[in-house]
Design a protein around this motif. Sequence first.
Motif, PDB file in Angstrom:
ATOM      1  N   LEU A 179       7.537  -5.253 -13.361  1.00 42.20           N
ATOM      2  CA  LEU A 179       7.650  -4.103 -14.367  1.00 42.20           C
ATOM      3  C   LEU A 179       8.618  -3.273 -13.651  1.00 42.20           C
ATOM      4  CD1 LEU A 179       6.708  -2.654 -16.772  1.00 42.20           C
ATOM      5  CD2 LEU A 179       5.002  -1.568 -15.528  1.00 42.20           C
ATOM      6  N   ILE A 180       8.409  -2.865 -12.280  1.00 44.19           N
ATOM      7  CA  ILE A 180       9.575  -1.741 -11.645  1.00 44.19           C
ATOM      8  C   ILE A 180      10.675  -2.577 -11.988  1.00 44.19           C
ATOM      9  CG2 ILE A 180      10.315  -1.179  -9.623  1.00 44.19           C
ATOM     10  CD1 ILE A 180       7.206  -0.730  -8.675  1.00 44.19           C
TER      11      ILE A 180
ATOM     12  N   ASN B 184       4.464 -18.425 -11.237  1.00 48.72           N
ATOM     13  CA  ASN B 184       3.760 -18.078 -12.409  1.00 48.72           C
ATOM     14  C   ASN B 184       3.488 -16.609 -12.959  1.00 48.72           C
ATOM     15  OD1 ASN B 184       2.558 -16.982  -9.910  1.00 48.72           O
ATOM     16  ND2 ASN B 184       0.480 -17.349 -10.549  1.00 48.72           N
ATOM     17  N   LYS B 185       4.138 -15.565 -12.390  1.00 44.16           N
ATOM     18  CA  LYS B 185       4.203 -14.406 -12.727  1.00 44.16           C
ATOM     19  C   LYS B 185       5.443 -14.226 -13.684  1.00 44.16           C
ATOM     20  CE  LYS B 185       0.244 -12.804 -11.333  1.00 44.16           C
ATOM     21  NZ  LYS B 185      -0.680 -12.299 -12.118  1.00 44.16           N
ATOM     22  N   LEU B 186       6.361 -15.010 -13.553  1.00 44.32           N
ATOM     23  CA  LEU B 186       7.724 -14.758 -14.209  1.00 44.32           C
ATOM     24  C   LEU B 186       7.334 -15.030 -15.736  1.00 44.32           C
ATOM     25  CD1 LEU B 186      10.431 -16.488 -11.630  1.00 44.32           C
ATOM     26  CD2 LEU B 186       9.851 -14.061 -12.149  1.00 44.32           C
ATOM     27  N   GLN B 187       6.457 -15.614 -16.209  1.00 44.45           N
ATOM     28  CA  GLN B 187       6.109 -15.831 -17.349  1.00 44.45           C
ATOM     29  C   GLN B 187       5.723 -14.542 -18.258  1.00 44.45           C
ATOM     30  OE1 GLN B 187       2.448 -17.844 -18.407  1.00 44.45           O
ATOM     31  NE2 GLN B 187       1.690 -17.574 -16.552  1.00 44.45           N
ATOM     32  N   TYR B 188       5.359 -13.582 -17.396  1.00 43.39           N
ATOM     33  CA  TYR B 188       5.292 -11.945 -17.976  1.00 43.39           C
ATOM     34  C   TYR B 188       6.489 -11.166 -18.193  1.00 43.39           C
ATOM     35  CZ  TYR B 188       0.346 -13.727 -17.123  1.00 43.39           C
ATOM     36  OH  TYR B 188      -0.729 -14.517 -16.928  1.00 43.39           O
TER      37      TYR B 188
ATOM     38  N   PRO C 118       8.550 -11.122 -20.392  1.00 42.47           N
ATOM     39  CA  PRO C 118       8.856 -10.374 -21.627  1.00 42.47           C
ATOM     40  C   PRO C 118       7.664  -9.296 -21.838  1.00 42.47           C
ATOM     41  CG  PRO C 118       8.502 -12.762 -22.076  1.00 42.47           C
ATOM     42  CD  PRO C 118       8.347 -12.687 -20.354  1.00 42.47           C
ATOM     43  N   ILE C 119       6.618  -9.319 -21.316  1.00 33.68           N
ATOM     44  CA  ILE C 119       5.652  -8.185 -21.424  1.00 33.68           C
ATOM     45  C   ILE C 119       6.469  -7.058 -20.482  1.00 33.68           C
ATOM     46  CG2 ILE C 119       3.430  -7.296 -20.963  1.00 33.68           C
ATOM     47  CD1 ILE C 119       2.726 -10.082 -20.833  1.00 33.68           C
ATOM     48  N   ALA C 120       6.913  -7.248 -19.269  1.00 32.80           N
ATOM     49  CA  ALA C 120       7.569  -6.038 -18.578  1.00 32.80           C
ATOM     50  C   ALA C 120       8.930  -5.731 -19.258  1.00 32.80           C
ATOM     51  CB  ALA C 120       7.986  -6.854 -17.123  1.00 32.80           C
ATOM     52  N   PHE C 121       9.472  -6.546 -19.672  1.00 36.74           N
ATOM     53  CA  PHE C 121      10.615  -6.188 -20.510  1.00 36.74           C
ATOM     54  C   PHE C 121      10.405  -5.189 -21.703  1.00 36.74           C
ATOM     55  CE2 PHE C 121      13.663  -6.870 -24.118  1.00 36.74           C
ATOM     56  CZ  PHE C 121      15.006  -6.362 -23.472  1.00 36.74           C
ATOM     57  N   MET C 122       9.405  -5.488 -22.570  1.00 38.59           N
ATOM     58  CA  MET C 122       8.937  -4.617 -23.498  1.00 38.59           C
ATOM     59  C   MET C 122       8.423  -3.430 -23.387  1.00 38.59           C
ATOM     60  SD  MET C 122       5.926  -5.581 -26.456  1.00 38.59           S
ATOM     61  CE  MET C 122       4.614  -5.039 -25.092  1.00 38.59           C
ATOM     62  N   LEU C 123       7.427  -3.166 -22.322  1.00 33.88           N
ATOM     63  CA  LEU C 123       6.924  -2.083 -21.744  1.00 33.88           C
ATOM     64  C   LEU C 123       7.982  -1.164 -21.156  1.00 33.88           C
ATOM     65  CD1 LEU C 123       3.861  -3.328 -20.164  1.00 33.88           C
ATOM     66  CD2 LEU C 123       3.932  -2.204 -22.359  1.00 33.88           C
TER      67      LEU C 123
ATOM     68  N   HIS D 285      -0.137 -18.230 -29.052  1.00 34.73           N
ATOM     69  CA  HIS D 285      -0.073 -17.657 -27.636  1.00 34.73           C
ATOM     70  C   HIS D 285       1.280 -16.790 -27.694  1.00 34.73           C
ATOM     71  CE1 HIS D 285      -0.699 -17.229 -23.427  1.00 34.73           C
ATOM     72  NE2 HIS D 285       0.656 -17.248 -23.355  1.00 34.73           N
ATOM     73  N   CYS D 286       1.012 -15.503 -27.488  1.00 34.82           N
ATOM     74  CA  CYS D 286       2.142 -14.269 -27.770  1.00 34.82           C
ATOM     75  C   CYS D 286       2.857 -14.093 -26.443  1.00 34.82           C
ATOM     76  CB  CYS D 286       1.657 -13.142 -28.612  1.00 34.82           C
ATOM     77  SG  CYS D 286       3.052 -12.151 -28.898  1.00 34.82           S
ATOM     78  N   ILE D 287       4.283 -14.189 -26.391  1.00 33.61           N
ATOM     79  CA  ILE D 287       4.693 -13.959 -25.161  1.00 33.61           C
ATOM     80  C   ILE D 287       4.946 -12.467 -24.905  1.00 33.61           C
ATOM     81  CG2 ILE D 287       6.359 -15.984 -25.089  1.00 33.61           C
ATOM     82  CD1 ILE D 287       8.680 -14.308 -26.141  1.00 33.61           C
ATOM     83  N   TRP D 288       4.736 -11.678 -25.934  1.00 33.59           N
ATOM     84  CA  TRP D 288       5.039 -10.166 -25.802  1.00 33.59           C
ATOM     85  C   TRP D 288       3.632  -9.510 -25.122  1.00 33.59           C
ATOM     86  CZ3 TRP D 288       9.824  -9.111 -25.508  1.00 33.59           C
ATOM     87  CH2 TRP D 288      10.414  -9.690 -26.266  1.00 33.59           C
TER      88      TRP D 288
END
Length: 617
Positions: free
Chosen positions: A291-292, A337-341, A343-348, A450-453
């Motif tokens: 996220l950072i 395995n965390k890189l799949q998240y 899109p969430i970090a980008f959206m937040l 399964h939503c990537i966001w």
Amino acid sequence: MEGAGRECKNHSHGALHHHGWHNMYEDKDLIKEQDVLPFVEDYSNFDIVKATQYGLLERCQELIEAGYDVRQPDKENVTLLHWAAINNRLDLVKFFISKGAIVDQLGGDLNSTPLHWAIRQGHLSMVILLLKFGADPALIDGEGYSSLHLAVLFQHMPVIAYLISKGQSVDTTDRNGQTPLMLSAHKVIGMEPTRFLLKFNPSIRAVDNVEKNTALHWAILAGNVNAVDLLLEAGSSLDIKNVKGERPLDLAHQTKNRVIIHLLSEEEKVRDRKTSRFMKILEKNEFLLLLISSLILIWAIGCVADLNSDSWLLKGSLLVFIFVALSFFARLFVGFNKLQYFPIAFMLSSIFWISWTFFIYFLPNLSGTLAQLPFFLSIVGVLYYFYKTVRTDPGYIKTTEEETRKNIINLAESGSLDFRTFCTSCLVKKPLRSMHCHSCNSCVARYDQHCIWIGRCVGVGNHCYFVLFLFFLTMMNIWAIYGAILYWSEHCTTTYHQDGAWTSFTQIVSCSPWVLYVFALTSFHALWSALLLILQFYQIAFFGLTSHEKITLWRQSKRSKHPISLRKTPYNHGCLQNLADFFQCRCFGMFKPNVVDWTKQYTQKFHSLMDQDVHPV
């Protein structure tokens, strides 16, 4: 048949060759289905072996009543029960046993029981019947294999599941001390049935009696890359030595398989990292680091765009440097395995910088509380419903080990142990409208997507929160776009009507590249969230379907000769009732929502087409 080189008139048995197995003959050329009989032969002249092969119960009864001994083997030591078992003649098996046939009679070149023969052919119904009559699945055949080992060799997953559920140990050993997992890793190239066996928690540290190899050793020797990957994921030890003192990585270097060497070397590095205290702390905070990184990335791109320099080369070089530096940081400190998240970090991160820009740049241009309040409410709504969507159980199907075994036995004995009713990944009985999500590795009730966001599944538990999250996210972005337009109207000296499109655009860029950059981010998020929101409301209100069901039915309609109406499904109760059911809204008593626990809904009968389409693999 096994060691029985018999021929029937106009029908020859083809030898079955599978994973080194031989001397066993299959009945596919003899007869394709139990109910199909030849029309050219006189059945009254059939001997008892041929009558057994064709499933002629009356002819067999006639011959046995005439004095034929049901226990009498032929010249190759094959009994009638063996012939009936391999040809899946259930009625004949019952009859022969009632006349004194020995259930566990050994016969044929491989010295196998009728149960062994039935398992090789994958006749689950015959396996069930023989076990009911007391067949012993632990008996070893002439090549040293038990029933479970044979089911693994021939990759009959329903038989594997049934034998284990009936009590045969998943770690039972053959004559050489190999477990079914070792045999699968060594003899069966591919992911199955190794992956399937791992669902039953076998010992991954067990070694055989001769070579002292683990399942991982055997997979390496066979060059079974898929099995190696699965066993490493399951936590197989990299330190156990075989009888020659070889660790798995030593054995891989001997086989010179570069892919397996790479897998083992990388796994060793990962496990070494986990022993480091510093790396453990990083691992616990991987998403925070992601996220950072995303916050810095979005800010840095905007800052580069906002530079006063007119040199596009300089700006381009800075952007490349930023991407390379953050990519290196992510690879070094954030697990794959965390890189799949991301899109969430980008959206937040986008929401943060959009909100910051709104307060700093746009808020002064919005006069009055009523003009400012919608954005504040949208931000609160987005964050609240994002949290509710992510933290709420989407409807994962949970079951205990005992319930799993009971379900497997009940489904198998009712003839329903197939992918529509049973998930081979989760080992659960699948409710209606459920589906296995490979990203979450779980079955989800009333699965939507399964939503990537949000980084997880949308199902019956959080679907309502997900729709409200989309609604507030769309409203927030629309209000931010409105703020950007007001900002440009106040701070830009040109207008589209007076100066044309290009002059207006260049003026907007020169006014504030940062605002234009945030406007682009806002437009992107507004586009996907609005489209997804419209699609969700449309399929919920007009069809009563989830996204997955709608897509599946649409594909089925494309393949079918007869058009399929999406409106004519068992889940469509009319627009208003569909919305009331979805949101569980009574509207002051105007509606009565249907309450269905989709995590436990197995027996409700729907149209046969929907039964097919809502239970995919």
